[in-house]
Design a protein around this motif. Structure first.
Motif, PDB file in Angstrom:
ATOM      1  N   HIS A   9       0.844  -1.208   0.000  1.00  0.00           N
ATOM      2  CA  HIS A   9       0.000   0.000   0.000  1.00  0.00           C
ATOM      3  C   HIS A   9       0.868   1.243   0.000  1.00  0.00           C
ATOM      4  CE1 HIS A   9      -4.079  -1.391   0.213  1.00  0.00           C
ATOM      5  NE2 HIS A   9      -3.708  -2.351   1.047  1.00  0.00           N
ATOM      6  N   TYR A  10       1.965   1.189   0.773  1.00  0.00           N
ATOM      7  CA  TYR A  10       2.862   2.344   0.802  1.00  0.00           C
ATOM      8  C   TYR A  10       3.461   2.582  -0.587  1.00  0.00           C
ATOM      9  CZ  TYR A  10       6.629   5.499   1.287  1.00  0.00           C
ATOM     10  OH  TYR A  10       7.426   6.582   1.072  1.00  0.00           O
ATOM     11  N   LEU A  11       3.956   1.505  -1.187  1.00  0.00           N
ATOM     12  CA  LEU A  11       4.611   1.658  -2.508  1.00  0.00           C
ATOM     13  C   LEU A  11       3.630   2.210  -3.540  1.00  0.00           C
ATOM     14  CD1 LEU A  11       6.812  -1.568  -2.600  1.00  0.00           C
ATOM     15  CD2 LEU A  11       7.596   0.801  -2.377  1.00  0.00           C
ATOM     16  N   SER A  12       2.397   1.722  -3.456  1.00  0.00           N
ATOM     17  CA  SER A  12       1.381   2.205  -4.392  1.00  0.00           C
ATOM     18  C   SER A  12       1.167   3.713  -4.180  1.00  0.00           C
ATOM     19  CB  SER A  12       0.097   1.420  -4.153  1.00  0.00           C
ATOM     20  OG  SER A  12      -0.985   2.127  -4.644  1.00  0.00           O
ATOM     21  N   TRP A  13       1.114   4.142  -2.905  1.00  0.00           N
ATOM     22  CA  TRP A  13       0.927   5.575  -2.610  1.00  0.00           C
ATOM     23  C   TRP A  13       2.165   6.377  -3.051  1.00  0.00           C
ATOM     24  CZ3 TRP A  13       4.052   8.524   0.632  1.00  0.00           C
ATOM     25  CH2 TRP A  13       3.647   9.850   0.803  1.00  0.00           C
ATOM     26  N   HIS A  14       3.341   5.814  -2.774  1.00  0.00           N
ATOM     27  CA  HIS A  14       4.595   6.533  -3.039  1.00  0.00           C
ATOM     28  C   HIS A  14       4.706   6.954  -4.514  1.00  0.00           C
ATOM     29  CE1 HIS A  14       8.832   7.409  -1.922  1.00  0.00           C
ATOM     30  NE2 HIS A  14       9.044   7.233  -3.215  1.00  0.00           N
ATOM     31  N   TRP A  89      13.264  10.883  -4.519  1.00  0.00           N
ATOM     32  CA  TRP A  89      11.939  10.329  -4.181  1.00  0.00           C
ATOM     33  C   TRP A  89      11.649   9.074  -5.023  1.00  0.00           C
ATOM     34  CZ3 TRP A  89       8.384  11.332  -0.469  1.00  0.00           C
ATOM     35  CH2 TRP A  89       7.106  10.778  -0.629  1.00  0.00           C
ATOM     36  N   LEU A  90      12.027   9.142  -6.295  1.00  0.00           N
ATOM     37  CA  LEU A  90      11.734   8.015  -7.189  1.00  0.00           C
ATOM     38  C   LEU A  90      12.463   6.738  -6.769  1.00  0.00           C
ATOM     39  CD1 LEU A  90      11.748   9.769 -10.690  1.00  0.00           C
ATOM     40  CD2 LEU A  90       9.778   9.097  -9.319  1.00  0.00           C
ATOM     41  N   VAL A  91      13.685   6.926  -6.207  1.00  0.00           N
ATOM     42  CA  VAL A  91      14.453   5.721  -5.829  1.00  0.00           C
ATOM     43  C   VAL A  91      14.431   5.480  -4.314  1.00  0.00           C
ATOM     44  CG1 VAL A  91      16.002   5.820  -7.831  1.00  0.00           C
ATOM     45  CG2 VAL A  91      16.612   7.053  -5.760  1.00  0.00           C
ATOM     46  N   LEU A  92      13.682   6.301  -3.600  1.00  0.00           N
ATOM     47  CA  LEU A  92      13.718   6.256  -2.129  1.00  0.00           C
ATOM     48  C   LEU A  92      13.400   4.881  -1.525  1.00  0.00           C
ATOM     49  CD1 LEU A  92      14.499   8.209   0.067  1.00  0.00           C
ATOM     50  CD2 LEU A  92      12.137   8.912   0.275  1.00  0.00           C
ATOM     51  N   PRO A  93      12.340   4.184  -1.982  1.00  0.00           N
ATOM     52  CA  PRO A  93      12.068   2.868  -1.381  1.00  0.00           C
ATOM     53  C   PRO A  93      13.269   1.917  -1.505  1.00  0.00           C
ATOM     54  CG  PRO A  93      10.219   3.592  -2.690  1.00  0.00           C
ATOM     55  CD  PRO A  93      11.322   4.558  -2.978  1.00  0.00           C
ATOM     56  N   PHE A  94      13.949   1.973  -2.661  1.00  0.00           N
ATOM     57  CA  PHE A  94      15.127   1.104  -2.854  1.00  0.00           C
ATOM     58  C   PHE A  94      16.284   1.593  -1.986  1.00  0.00           C
ATOM     59  CE2 PHE A  94      12.615   1.384  -6.730  1.00  0.00           C
ATOM     60  CZ  PHE A  94      12.210   0.062  -6.843  1.00  0.00           C
ATOM     61  N   LEU A  95      16.374   2.912  -1.897  1.00  0.00           N
ATOM     62  CA  LEU A  95      17.450   3.524  -1.102  1.00  0.00           C
ATOM     63  C   LEU A  95      17.319   3.127   0.374  1.00  0.00           C
ATOM     64  CD1 LEU A  95      19.660   5.511  -2.023  1.00  0.00           C
ATOM     65  CD2 LEU A  95      18.289   7.354  -1.066  1.00  0.00           C
ATOM     66  N   ILE A  96      16.081   3.082   0.847  1.00  0.00           N
ATOM     67  CA  ILE A  96      15.853   2.702   2.254  1.00  0.00           C
ATOM     68  C   ILE A  96      16.379   1.294   2.518  1.00  0.00           C
ATOM     69  CG2 ILE A  96      14.003   2.046   3.875  1.00  0.00           C
ATOM     70  CD1 ILE A  96      12.525   4.558   2.928  1.00  0.00           C
ATOM     71  N   PHE A  97      16.046   0.376   1.601  1.00  0.00           N
ATOM     72  CA  PHE A  97      16.532  -1.000   1.767  1.00  0.00           C
ATOM     73  C   PHE A  97      18.061  -1.046   1.661  1.00  0.00           C
ATOM     74  CE2 PHE A  97      12.104  -2.063   0.723  1.00  0.00           C
ATOM     75  CZ  PHE A  97      11.849  -2.883   1.812  1.00  0.00           C
ATOM     76  N   ALA A  98      18.606  -0.244   0.759  1.00  0.00           N
ATOM     77  CA  ALA A  98      20.071  -0.226   0.579  1.00  0.00           C
ATOM     78  C   ALA A  98      20.744   0.299   1.854  1.00  0.00           C
ATOM     79  CB  ALA A  98      20.430   0.654  -0.611  1.00  0.00           C
ATOM     80  N   ILE A  99      20.215   1.390   2.405  1.00  0.00           N
ATOM     81  CA  ILE A  99      20.820   1.963   3.628  1.00  0.00           C
ATOM     82  C   ILE A  99      20.707   0.955   4.780  1.00  0.00           C
ATOM     83  CG2 ILE A  99      20.677   3.826   5.351  1.00  0.00           C
ATOM     84  CD1 ILE A  99      19.579   5.651   3.155  1.00  0.00           C
ATOM     85  N   LEU A 100      19.556   0.310   4.859  1.00  0.00           N
ATOM     86  CA  LEU A 100      19.347  -0.686   5.913  1.00  0.00           C
ATOM     87  C   LEU A 100      20.378  -1.816   5.799  1.00  0.00           C
ATOM     88  CD1 LEU A 100      17.327  -1.357   8.224  1.00  0.00           C
ATOM     89  CD2 LEU A 100      16.138  -2.818   6.597  1.00  0.00           C
ATOM     90  N   ALA A 101      20.541  -2.297   4.576  1.00  0.00           N
ATOM     91  CA  ALA A 101      21.499  -3.397   4.354  1.00  0.00           C
ATOM     92  C   ALA A 101      22.912  -2.954   4.710  1.00  0.00           C
ATOM     93  CB  ALA A 101      21.420  -3.839   2.900  1.00  0.00           C
TER      94      ALA A 101
ATOM     95  N   PHE B  13      -9.615   5.097   3.087  1.00  0.00           N
ATOM     96  CA  PHE B  13      -8.549   5.321   4.076  1.00  0.00           C
ATOM     97  C   PHE B  13      -7.798   4.036   4.436  1.00  0.00           C
ATOM     98  CE2 PHE B  13     -11.658   8.740   5.112  1.00  0.00           C
ATOM     99  CZ  PHE B  13     -10.829   9.830   4.994  1.00  0.00           C
ATOM    100  N   PHE B  14      -8.065   2.937   3.716  1.00  0.00           N
ATOM    101  CA  PHE B  14      -7.546   1.642   4.167  1.00  0.00           C
ATOM    102  C   PHE B  14      -6.039   1.642   4.488  1.00  0.00           C
ATOM    103  CE2 PHE B  14      -5.809  -2.615   3.468  1.00  0.00           C
ATOM    104  CZ  PHE B  14      -6.450  -3.256   4.514  1.00  0.00           C
ATOM    105  N   PRO B  15      -5.161   2.162   3.613  1.00  0.00           N
ATOM    106  CA  PRO B  15      -3.718   2.092   3.938  1.00  0.00           C
ATOM    107  C   PRO B  15      -3.367   2.724   5.287  1.00  0.00           C
ATOM    108  CG  PRO B  15      -4.021   2.751   1.678  1.00  0.00           C
ATOM    109  CD  PRO B  15      -5.378   2.792   2.302  1.00  0.00           C
ATOM    110  N   ILE B  16      -4.025   3.835   5.635  1.00  0.00           N
ATOM    111  CA  ILE B  16      -3.631   4.451   6.917  1.00  0.00           C
ATOM    112  C   ILE B  16      -4.386   3.851   8.110  1.00  0.00           C
ATOM    113  CG2 ILE B  16      -2.638   6.574   6.015  1.00  0.00           C
ATOM    114  CD1 ILE B  16      -5.219   8.027   6.828  1.00  0.00           C
TER     115      ILE B  16
END
Lengths: 113, 492
Positions: A9-14, A89-101, B13-16
């Protein structure tokens, strides 16, 4: 309900509303900087008297033009920053995983990264 | 709207709702705060340990990689929770939602057999019950001992208006319409339907206000930041100053800060009118002239602080001197009067950022009329100008007897009628004050306590009493809830 459902859901929103929101906030800040430095109001009164004294016209002009230029510099820098942030912003989800790793690797391998 | 329809619409509002279920907003805020603190700590440790001399001295130079790893880890955590909050606010403030997010959250978690329990178990429900001074034990006993429940198929939202948008207030108030047992329970706790309704509105407004203040990137919040340089964009006004004075020279201006929140709505109305139409003119009608003037002074104060919309920040308010203006009008030479006023107003118009205040418009109209002058004619240049605003002030009586009937004059003005500042308005004004006092003293006022104060204490003493009660209760340290009985002692 699985809490991991948050991720899709987050990725879809992002990549949909998140991008629109990013653009909207970017526009808000551009508008804010334009008004914060009073560029329009100062341009309109560029040659007016200053501090109620007609003799200070030149000083008024210099102060106003300085603030206008300062504002335009900030706006230009903000536009550049906005472009960098948008790409991030476009690469942020991947960046988060990269920083975590990388951070976990640095913590547990105890070696220089 | 039926419960089933509500349920279908919660998907917006499902995701939040999902995020709130596992990591509520308050938890996310705390995690963000502490992870940022840790980022700074590890950043400092990393810098120190990287330095050969200090790092060796403290014996931490060999841990530089651990510090670096921890720094990135907490930075990542901060980023994840920040992004989750961005998503939260994006959904919370999305355009044209079918309902308040709080309603969606309650509906989503409500068991089909028990609407009331679904509400009571929610954050909003717990908040409202606390504000009503009803203890957790009483609520538990009620839930355990009641004979009937309202099922979702029996419930529907009784809306206050034609707008299909369902507010938290509408949702909650509909519960007591269907659940008579719950209403009786409330009444046993000295909460009648009216108190319940008002407290519900208070809780709903509070929740909205907290979320609004958190979203600092919104245009409404950014525009309240004082700008840089608007003060240098002024031009000459010496002719105008011969029959007027700037608002900050008004004696009561010095003490207006304390009253600003009382006139918050009216100041917003002025802002809106001026933003919607350049050169708009306003007439503020109050029970007494000084009340209407206080609104103008509050507006002036907000301009001074730079907390109005950017487009109004450079405005300068000048109050026309009543005596000077009337003396001028009394002059036998009408052409001289017109020319004199024309010169003054032309300069004010040229400045482009002037708001002129006419104190007591009805008296001016009557005086001018007795000299055969129509105010609408005299002020024509200014009333029609898109570069000059006028705010006229009038009391109720004078407005209805003199101004309202003068159609030529009235067509130039937008009207703001001040309400009678009774306890209801005063309650709204107090909401912000109460929030900050509660935060400072770590206490919570019940709705009944505040209502009792606004109904019984003098308006200029209420804030003072609230402060004293909060200080007293917080010093006792055995409880944080302030009830009606606590404030009663301070009034008697």
């Amino acid at each position: 309900m699985n809490p991991l459902l948050i991720i899709p859901h987050y990725l879809s929103w992002h990549y949909t509303d998140g991008i629109l929101g990013f653009y909207s906030v970017f526009k808000n800040f551009l508008w804010f900087l334009w008004n914060f430095f009073s560029i329009e109001a100062l341009t309109k009164t560029l040659f007016s008297s200053f501090l109620k004294n007609r003799g200070f016209r030149m000083i008024g002009f210099l102060i106003r033009i300085t603030v206008i230029l300062l504002g335009l510099i900030f706006i230009s820098l903000f536009i550049i920053l906005g472009i960098i942030c948008f790409i991030t912003w476009l690469v942020l989800p991947f960046l988060i995983f990269a920083i975590l790793a990388i951070s976990l690797w640095a913590l547990f391998n105890f070696q220089e990264i | 709207m039926t419960f089933l329809e509500l349920q279908n619409k919660t998907s917006t509002f499902f995701p939040i709702i999902l995020t709130e279920k596992y990591i509520p907003h308050q938890v996310r805020k705390k995690i963000r705060f502490w992870s940022m603190i840790l980022v700074f700590i590890f950043l400092i440790l990393m810098i120190i340990s990287s330095s050969q001399s200090i790092g060796s001295l403290l014996g931490i130079s060999s841990h530089v990689f651990v510090f670096r790893g921890a720094l990135f880890l907490f930075l990542d955590i901060w980023l994840i929770f920040y992004l989750l909050d961005l998503m939260f606010f994006s959904f919370y403030f999305r355009e044209n939602p079918p309902m308040d997010f709080e309603v969606a959250e309650i509906v989503y978690k409500t068991n089909l057999k028990d609407v009331t329990k679904g509400f009571i178990d929610s954050k909003s429900g717990a908040n409202l019950m606390t504000r009503l001074g009803i203890s957790k034990k009483d609520i538990e006993d009620f839930l355990k001992n009641r004979k009937n429940t309202v099922t979702t198929s029996e419930y529907y939202v009784i809306e206050n208006d034609d707008d299909p948008y369902v507010t938290l207030s509408e949702y909650i108030r509909s519960i007591i319409h269907f659940d008579i047992e719950f209403l009786k329970f409330l009444e046993r706790n000295n909460v009648n339907a009216e108190i319940f309704k008002e407290a519900t509105n208070w809780v709903a407004r509070n929740q909205r206000r907290i979320r609004d203040s958190e979203s600092w990137w919104k245009k409404e919040n950014l525009q309240r930041v004082p700008s840089f340089g608007k003060k240098w964009a002024h031009s000459q006004t010496e002719y105008l100053e011969s029959i007027s004075h700037p608002v900050f020279e008004e004696i009561s201006y010095r003490n207006i800060e304390k009253k600003i929140r009382l006139y918050e709505n009216e100041v917003k109305q002025i802002e809106k009118i001026f933003l919607d139409e350049m050169g708009a003119n306003i007439i503020i009608v109050g029970e007494k002239n000084y009340e209407a003037l206080d609104v103008v002074l509050s507006f002036g104060k907000e301009i001074e602080k730079g907390t109005v919309n950017f487009d109004l920040e450079e405005k300068r308010i000048f109050i026309l001197d009543s005596v000077g203006l009337n003396n001028l009008i009394n002059n036998e030479d009408k052409e001289y009067v017109k020319e004199k006023l024309k010169t003054i107003f032309q300069q004010a118009t040229k400045a482009g950022n002037i708001i002129l205040i006419i104190l007591d418009l009805p008296s001016l109209v009557i005086n001018a009329h007795s000299k055969g002058i129509e105010i609408a004619d005299l002020f024509k240049v200014t009333l029609d100008s898109p570069k000059l605003n006028i705010i006229a002030i009038s009391d109720n009586k004078g407005f209805h007897e003199t101004v309202e009937t003068d159609f030529d004059l009235m067509k130039h003005f937008k009207k703001i009628m001040l309400p009678k500042y009774g306890s209801d308005n005063f309650f709204c004004f107090l909401e912000n004050e109460i929030s900050s006092i509660e935060k400072d003293y770590k206490v919570i006022f019940t709705f009944q306590a505040i209502k009792f104060l606004t109904d019984n204490a003098k308006s200029n003493e209420v804030i003072n009493i609230i402060n004293r009660v909060a200080k007293f209760i917080s010093s006792k340290k055995d409880r944080a809830l302030i009830k009606k009985i606590d404030v009663e002692k301070f009034i008697t």
